[in-house]
Design an enzyme around this catalytic site. Structure first.
Site, PDB file in Angstrom:
ATOM      1  N   ILE A   1     -69.333 -42.449 -31.642  1.00 51.14           N
ATOM      2  CA  ILE A   1     -69.247 -41.037 -31.984  1.00 51.14           C
ATOM      3  C   ILE A   1     -68.108 -40.842 -32.978  1.00 51.14           C
ATOM      4  O   ILE A   1     -67.000 -41.352 -32.784  1.00 51.14           O
ATOM      5  CB  ILE A   1     -68.998 -40.164 -30.741  1.00 51.14           C
ATOM      6  CG1 ILE A   1     -70.096 -40.394 -29.693  1.00 51.14           C
ATOM      7  CG2 ILE A   1     -68.943 -38.686 -31.114  1.00 51.14           C
ATOM      8  CD1 ILE A   1     -69.884 -39.632 -28.400  1.00 51.14           C
TER       9      ILE A   1
ATOM     10  N   SER B   1     -73.793 -44.345 -22.035  1.00 52.74           N
ATOM     11  CA  SER B   1     -73.323 -44.982 -23.265  1.00 52.74           C
ATOM     12  C   SER B   1     -74.140 -46.243 -23.511  1.00 52.74           C
ATOM     13  O   SER B   1     -74.675 -46.844 -22.559  1.00 52.74           O
ATOM     14  CB  SER B   1     -71.843 -45.354 -23.150  1.00 52.74           C
ATOM     15  OG  SER B   1     -71.431 -46.182 -24.219  1.00 52.74           O
TER      16      SER B   1
ATOM     17  N   ALA C   1     -69.211 -51.099 -17.064  1.00 49.82           N
ATOM     18  CA  ALA C   1     -69.722 -51.101 -15.694  1.00 49.82           C
ATOM     19  C   ALA C   1     -69.993 -49.689 -15.195  1.00 49.82           C
ATOM     20  O   ALA C   1     -71.015 -49.427 -14.545  1.00 49.82           O
ATOM     21  CB  ALA C   1     -68.728 -51.810 -14.770  1.00 49.82           C
TER      22      ALA C   1
ATOM     23  N   TYR D   1     -65.307 -49.855 -18.524  1.00 48.84           N
ATOM     24  CA  TYR D   1     -66.096 -48.740 -19.059  1.00 48.84           C
ATOM     25  C   TYR D   1     -67.586 -49.072 -19.007  1.00 48.84           C
ATOM     26  O   TYR D   1     -68.413 -48.247 -18.580  1.00 48.84           O
ATOM     27  CB  TYR D   1     -65.659 -48.457 -20.490  1.00 48.84           C
ATOM     28  CG  TYR D   1     -66.384 -47.333 -21.176  1.00 48.84           C
ATOM     29  CD1 TYR D   1     -66.173 -46.008 -20.792  1.00 48.84           C
ATOM     30  CD2 TYR D   1     -67.271 -47.580 -22.210  1.00 48.84           C
ATOM     31  CE1 TYR D   1     -66.831 -44.966 -21.428  1.00 48.84           C
ATOM     32  CE2 TYR D   1     -67.935 -46.548 -22.851  1.00 48.84           C
ATOM     33  CZ  TYR D   1     -67.714 -45.242 -22.464  1.00 48.84           C
ATOM     34  OH  TYR D   1     -68.369 -44.215 -23.095  1.00 48.84           O
TER      35      TYR D   1
ATOM     36  N   ASN E   1     -70.425 -34.703 -18.476  1.00 47.58           N
ATOM     37  CA  ASN E   1     -69.805 -35.321 -19.638  1.00 47.58           C
ATOM     38  C   ASN E   1     -68.422 -35.906 -19.354  1.00 47.58           C
ATOM     39  O   ASN E   1     -67.991 -36.851 -20.014  1.00 47.58           O
ATOM     40  CB  ASN E   1     -69.688 -34.299 -20.772  1.00 47.58           C
ATOM     41  CG  ASN E   1     -68.907 -34.845 -21.951  1.00 47.58           C
ATOM     42  OD1 ASN E   1     -69.369 -35.708 -22.691  1.00 47.58           O
ATOM     43  ND2 ASN E   1     -67.687 -34.346 -22.128  1.00 47.58           N
TER      44      ASN E   1
ATOM     45  N   VAL F   1     -62.748 -33.858 -11.959  1.00 46.98           N
ATOM     46  CA  VAL F   1     -64.012 -34.190 -11.295  1.00 46.98           C
ATOM     47  C   VAL F   1     -63.900 -35.409 -10.395  1.00 46.98           C
ATOM     48  O   VAL F   1     -64.808 -35.667  -9.594  1.00 46.98           O
ATOM     49  CB  VAL F   1     -65.159 -34.401 -12.315  1.00 46.98           C
ATOM     50  CG1 VAL F   1     -65.413 -33.132 -13.110  1.00 46.98           C
ATOM     51  CG2 VAL F   1     -64.877 -35.589 -13.231  1.00 46.98           C
TER      52      VAL F   1
ATOM     53  N   LYS G   1     -70.651 -46.988 -16.984  1.00 44.00           N
ATOM     54  CA  LYS G   1     -71.770 -46.352 -17.688  1.00 44.00           C
ATOM     55  C   LYS G   1     -73.110 -46.967 -17.274  1.00 44.00           C
ATOM     56  O   LYS G   1     -74.137 -46.278 -17.251  1.00 44.00           O
ATOM     57  CB  LYS G   1     -71.560 -46.449 -19.199  1.00 44.00           C
ATOM     58  CG  LYS G   1     -70.405 -45.567 -19.694  1.00 44.00           C
ATOM     59  CD  LYS G   1     -70.592 -44.104 -19.294  1.00 44.00           C
ATOM     60  CE  LYS G   1     -69.509 -43.197 -19.828  1.00 44.00           C
ATOM     61  NZ  LYS G   1     -69.708 -41.778 -19.490  1.00 44.00           N
TER      62      LYS G   1
END
Length: 273
Positions: free
Chosen positions: A212, A165, A181, A179, A89, A63, A183
């Site tokens: 999770i 998140s 930044a 990560y 996702n 993606v 999200k």
């Protein structure tokens, strides 16, 4: 909820939340498109989905590539002619050895009476490490959303669920600024697009999960030892991580009939209240 008349795309369907979402939609009779850049993971998820007797189009796609996303949507249009639900996702998550070390430093600092100092995470991060998270976690969400809207705007209907998140809402993931930044950007993008397209009966929302209970995270807790693991558990009032099934049910809800526009739903066991 029944999705038997719905065409659903779930991106990033390797082991974890993507696969759990695809399976949850299959149980509700959706016609599924699944994509991943890993052939083996893609095929395994396809077999899980097809075991429920539903149609499944499995497509290799990175993606972070605008061209690959465009080609994927051409195949979706040729096969189904429409798209009712997009679940963005696909993402890179901080699971390397370096990430685990930073996480452990953070958890120890958070629960120890040591002198306050800089943890040095951002100042030691490379350009490459920073940029690769944006390529997938933000650019990928944009590319897929842009192509999905070309179909949904013609239909005057659709649901888009962006997987964000708690890391994008709080300092909970201070150990992973790259990560966090990305999200946070997903959340901001969700709100902007949601306002833009709500008048066309397209509802865009985000789910911002806490921890999770994946195989990878359980392995991490085993590696760091009981003391560090117990420090982590103390931060969650519910005393456990959310299961893949619980998070997938939230995605199903956001993909169904509701009046939510631009909302961020965060199942996190009380980690962030």
């Amino acid at each position: 909820m029944d999705f038997s008349n719905s065409v659903v795309l779930v991106t990033g369907v390797g082991p974890g939340l993507g696969r759990a979402c695809a399976e949850a939609f299959a149980k509700k009779n959706a016609k599924l498109i699944i994509c991943d850049k890993n052939q083996e993971a893609l095929q395994l998820t396809q077999s899980v989905v097809e075991s429920y007797g539903v149609k499944c189009l499995a497509l290799l796609c990175d993606v972070s590539s605008s061209q690959q996303v465009s080609e994927m949507f051409e195949k979706i249009t040729q096969t189904f002619g429409k798209l009712d639900v997009l679940v963005n996702n696909a993402a890179i998550t901080p699971t390397t050895e370096k990430d685990a070390k930073r996480r452990s430093i953070h958890y120890e600092y958070m629960s120890s009476p040591e002198s306050r100092r800089s943890l040095g995470f951002t100042s030691s991060m490379s350009d490459e490490e920073w940029k690769k998270y944006w390529d997938v976690n933000v650019h990928g969400v944009f590319y897929c959303t842009r192509e999905a809207l070309k179909l949904m705007e013609k239909q005057c209907s659709g649901k888009i669920v962006n997987i964000a998140s708690v890391a994008g809402m709080t300092s909970a993931s201070v150990h992973s600024p790259h990560y966090s930044a990305t999200k946070g950007a997903v959340i901001a993008f969700t709100k902007s697009v949601a306002y833009e397209v709500a008048g066309a009966n397209i509802f865009v929302n985000a789910m911002a999960p806490g921890g999770i209970a994946t195989i990878q995270f359980n392995e991490y807790l085993e590696q760091v030892g009981s003391e560090a693991a117990n420090r982590f558990w103390q931060s969650i009032p519910a005393g456990r991580l959310g299961t893949l099934e619980e998070y997938a049910e939230t995605v199903l809800f956001l993909s169904g009939n509701h009046y939510l526009v631009g909302q961020v739903i965060s199942p996190n066991g009380g980690y962030v209240i």
